[in-house]
Design a protein around this motif. Structure first.
Motif, PDB file in Angstrom:
ATOM      1  N   LYS A  93       0.430  -1.355   0.198  1.00 48.08           N
ATOM      2  CA  LYS A  93      -0.293  -0.023  -0.144  1.00 48.08           C
ATOM      3  C   LYS A  93       1.481   1.428   0.244  1.00 48.08           C
ATOM      4  N   HIS A  94       2.373   1.271   0.908  1.00 49.89           N
ATOM      5  CA  HIS A  94       3.044   2.371   0.986  1.00 49.89           C
ATOM      6  C   HIS A  94       4.217   1.838   0.765  1.00 49.89           C
ATOM      7  N   LEU A  95       4.894   2.824  -0.078  1.00 49.32           N
ATOM      8  CA  LEU A  95       6.482   2.144  -0.722  1.00 49.32           C
ATOM      9  C   LEU A  95       7.457   3.436  -0.039  1.00 49.32           C
ATOM     10  N   ILE A  96       8.841   3.184   0.716  1.00 49.26           N
ATOM     11  CA  ILE A  96       9.727   4.530   1.189  1.00 49.26           C
ATOM     12  C   ILE A  96      11.085   3.744   0.481  1.00 49.26           C
ATOM     13  N   THR A  97      11.660   5.019  -0.425  1.00 44.43           N
ATOM     14  CA  THR A  97      12.586   3.852  -0.920  1.00 44.43           C
ATOM     15  C   THR A  97      13.654   5.284  -0.936  1.00 44.43           C
ATOM     16  N   ALA A  98      14.890   4.754  -1.306  1.00 42.39           N
ATOM     17  CA  ALA A  98      15.653   5.914  -1.658  1.00 42.39           C
ATOM     18  C   ALA A  98      16.185   6.061  -3.162  1.00 42.39           C
ATOM     19  N   THR A  99      16.702   7.841  -3.217  1.00 39.80           N
ATOM     20  CA  THR A  99      17.095   7.075  -5.152  1.00 39.80           C
ATOM     21  C   THR A  99      18.113   6.796  -4.905  1.00 39.80           C
ATOM     22  N   GLY A 100      17.659   6.052  -6.416  1.00 35.03           N
ATOM     23  CA  GLY A 100      18.418   4.672  -6.976  1.00 35.03           C
ATOM     24  C   GLY A 100      18.171   3.222  -7.178  1.00 35.03           C
ATOM     25  N   GLN A 101      17.433   3.334  -5.617  1.00 26.60           N
ATOM     26  CA  GLN A 101      17.161   1.931  -5.432  1.00 26.60           C
ATOM     27  C   GLN A 101      16.148   1.670  -6.284  1.00 26.60           C
ATOM     28  N   ARG A 102      15.796  -0.230  -6.437  1.00 23.35           N
ATOM     29  CA  ARG A 102      14.529  -0.557  -7.482  1.00 23.35           C
ATOM     30  C   ARG A 102      13.786  -1.374  -6.243  1.00 23.35           C
ATOM     31  N   VAL A 103      12.204  -1.755  -6.799  1.00 21.09           N
ATOM     32  CA  VAL A 103      10.790  -1.742  -5.966  1.00 21.09           C
ATOM     33  C   VAL A 103      10.506  -2.837  -7.047  1.00 21.09           C
ATOM     34  N   THR A 104       9.612  -2.769  -6.843  1.00 18.91           N
ATOM     35  CA  THR A 104       8.580  -3.521  -7.344  1.00 18.91           C
ATOM     36  C   THR A 104       6.934  -3.631  -6.655  1.00 18.91           C
ATOM     37  N   LEU A 105       6.036  -3.122  -7.733  1.00 14.48           N
ATOM     38  CA  LEU A 105       5.083  -2.881  -7.228  1.00 14.48           C
ATOM     39  C   LEU A 105       3.479  -4.326  -8.045  1.00 14.48           C
ATOM     40  N   ARG A 106       2.974  -5.016  -7.041  1.00 14.85           N
ATOM     41  CA  ARG A 106       2.424  -5.872  -7.257  1.00 14.85           C
ATOM     42  C   ARG A 106       0.667  -5.888  -7.288  1.00 14.85           C
ATOM     43  N   CYS A 107       0.105  -6.077  -8.311  1.00 12.41           N
ATOM     44  CA  CYS A 107      -0.693  -6.558  -8.958  1.00 12.41           C
ATOM     45  C   CYS A 107      -1.738  -7.657  -9.314  1.00 12.41           C
ATOM     46  N   SER A 108      -2.711  -8.079  -8.855  1.00 11.97           N
ATOM     47  CA  SER A 108      -4.220  -8.898  -8.895  1.00 11.97           C
ATOM     48  C   SER A 108      -5.358  -8.669  -9.116  1.00 11.97           C
ATOM     49  N   PRO A 109      -5.163  -8.928 -10.407  1.00  8.32           N
ATOM     50  CA  PRO A 109      -6.595  -8.572 -11.685  1.00  8.32           C
ATOM     51  C   PRO A 109      -7.542  -9.174 -10.840  1.00  8.32           C
ATOM     52  N   ARG A 110      -9.177  -8.658 -11.069  1.00 10.10           N
ATOM     53  CA  ARG A 110     -10.184  -9.554 -10.681  1.00 10.10           C
ATOM     54  C   ARG A 110     -10.128 -10.840 -11.327  1.00 10.10           C
ATOM     55  N   SER A 111     -11.291 -11.292 -10.646  1.00 15.99           N
ATOM     56  CA  SER A 111     -10.797 -12.750 -11.091  1.00 15.99           C
ATOM     57  C   SER A 111     -11.772 -13.182 -12.590  1.00 15.99           C
ATOM     58  N   GLY A 112     -11.048 -13.289 -13.692  1.00 16.53           N
ATOM     59  CA  GLY A 112     -11.849 -13.660 -15.015  1.00 16.53           C
ATOM     60  C   GLY A 112     -11.206 -12.520 -15.891  1.00 16.53           C
ATOM     61  N   ASP A 113     -10.785 -10.812 -15.005  1.00 20.36           N
ATOM     62  CA  ASP A 113     -10.603 -10.372 -16.353  1.00 20.36           C
ATOM     63  C   ASP A 113      -8.886 -10.697 -16.444  1.00 20.36           C
ATOM     64  N   LEU A 114      -8.761 -10.272 -17.837  1.00 20.09           N
ATOM     65  CA  LEU A 114      -7.082 -10.976 -18.722  1.00 20.09           C
ATOM     66  C   LEU A 114      -6.297 -10.051 -19.261  1.00 20.09           C
ATOM     67  N   SER A 115      -6.826  -8.381 -18.964  1.00 22.14           N
ATOM     68  CA  SER A 115      -6.131  -7.568 -19.331  1.00 22.14           C
ATOM     69  C   SER A 115      -5.529  -6.923 -17.377  1.00 22.14           C
ATOM     70  N   VAL A 116      -4.073  -5.804 -18.241  1.00 19.42           N
ATOM     71  CA  VAL A 116      -4.130  -5.926 -16.419  1.00 19.42           C
ATOM     72  C   VAL A 116      -3.610  -4.496 -17.030  1.00 19.42           C
ATOM     73  N   TYR A 117      -4.035  -2.826 -16.856  1.00 19.26           N
ATOM     74  CA  TYR A 117      -3.233  -1.566 -16.741  1.00 19.26           C
ATOM     75  C   TYR A 117      -1.677  -0.824 -15.583  1.00 19.26           C
ATOM     76  N   TRP A 118      -1.389  -1.037 -16.009  1.00 16.15           N
ATOM     77  CA  TRP A 118      -0.501   0.527 -14.819  1.00 16.15           C
ATOM     78  C   TRP A 118      -0.407   1.810 -15.053  1.00 16.15           C
TER      79      TRP A 118
END
Lengths: 117, 109
Positions: free
Chosen positions: A9-34
């Motif tokens: 829900k929240h992510l605090i990090t420093a410049t130069g770092q790398r992060v991964t955000l995760r998403c699970s779509p609604r059941s049955g939905d094939l398309s995901v948008y960011w």
């Protein structure tokens, strides 16, 4: 509750770092948008995946990448983070078939608030 | 490309009616959406127009004129909880949504 889940829900990090955000779509939905939403730019489309394949690309930086896995969940990877990457990142899903369609309601997840210090 | 314009802010009184306008210029058009977004929360779907005319859904109505590249969202019997940002979005070829920057509506007593 839209049925779309995002972590963390929240992510605090420093410049130069790398992060991964995760998403699970609604059941049955094939398309995901960011989407990225910063204070001064509104909602900006980044990228769409349909059934594991990249379908459309928007204003996504080369430092950012995404993928959709066989179970249809998606991850957005942000690397070499800069202060300007601080924003709300939303994932949305739809039942879109992947073809041009005249009706494509997108259901949005609660978002991940990224703060880069 | 696509260009969408909305007023930045609007203020209205509880119980009143407010109209939020949206104009767009697109290279392709498959439909226009209106979303509501409260601060820090996810956008939620309000309406969809693909043909010219008015779509009514309870206290909310949306109008589209494709020839003029124009839409409006009409909110009736305003309530304090309607204070939010209202986003106009256009879908062109494919499923990509292009959003306007949103109209921040403030409902006052």
């Amino acid at each position: 509750d839209s049925g779309v889940t995002q972590t963390p829900k929240h992510l605090i990090t420093a410049t130069g770092q790398r992060v991964t955000l995760r998403c699970s779509p609604r059941s049955g939905d094939l398309s995901v948008y960011w989407y990225q939403q910063s204070l001064d730019q509104g909602l900006q489309f980044l990228i769409q995946y349909y059934n594991g394949e990249e379908r459309a690309k928007g204003n996504i930086l080369e430092r950012f990448s995404a993928q959709q896995f066989p179970d249809l969940h998606s991850e957005l990877n942000l690397s070499s983070l800069e202060l300007g990457d601080s924003a709300l990142y939303f994932c949305a899903s739809s039942v879109a078939t992947g073809l041009a369609t005249s009706y494509n309601e997108q259901f949005f997840g609660p978002g991940t608030r990224l703060t880069v210090l | 490309g696509q260009n969408i314009d909305q007023p930045t802010e609007m203020t209205a009184t509880e119980g009143a009616i407010v109209q939020i306008n949206c104009t767009y210029q697109t290279s392709g058009f498959n439909g226009l959406f209106w979303y509501q977004q409260h601060a820090g929360e996810a956008p939620t779907f309000l309406s969809y127009n693909v043909l010219d005319g008015l779509e009514e859904k309870g206290r909310f109505s949306s109008f589209l004129s494709r020839s003029k590249g124009y839409s409006y969202l009409l909110l009736k019997e305003l309530q304090m909880k309607d204070s939010a940002s209202y986003l106009c979005a256009v879908t062109g070829g494919g499923n990509k949504l292009t959003f306007g920057t949103g109209t921040q509506l403030k409902v006052e007593l």
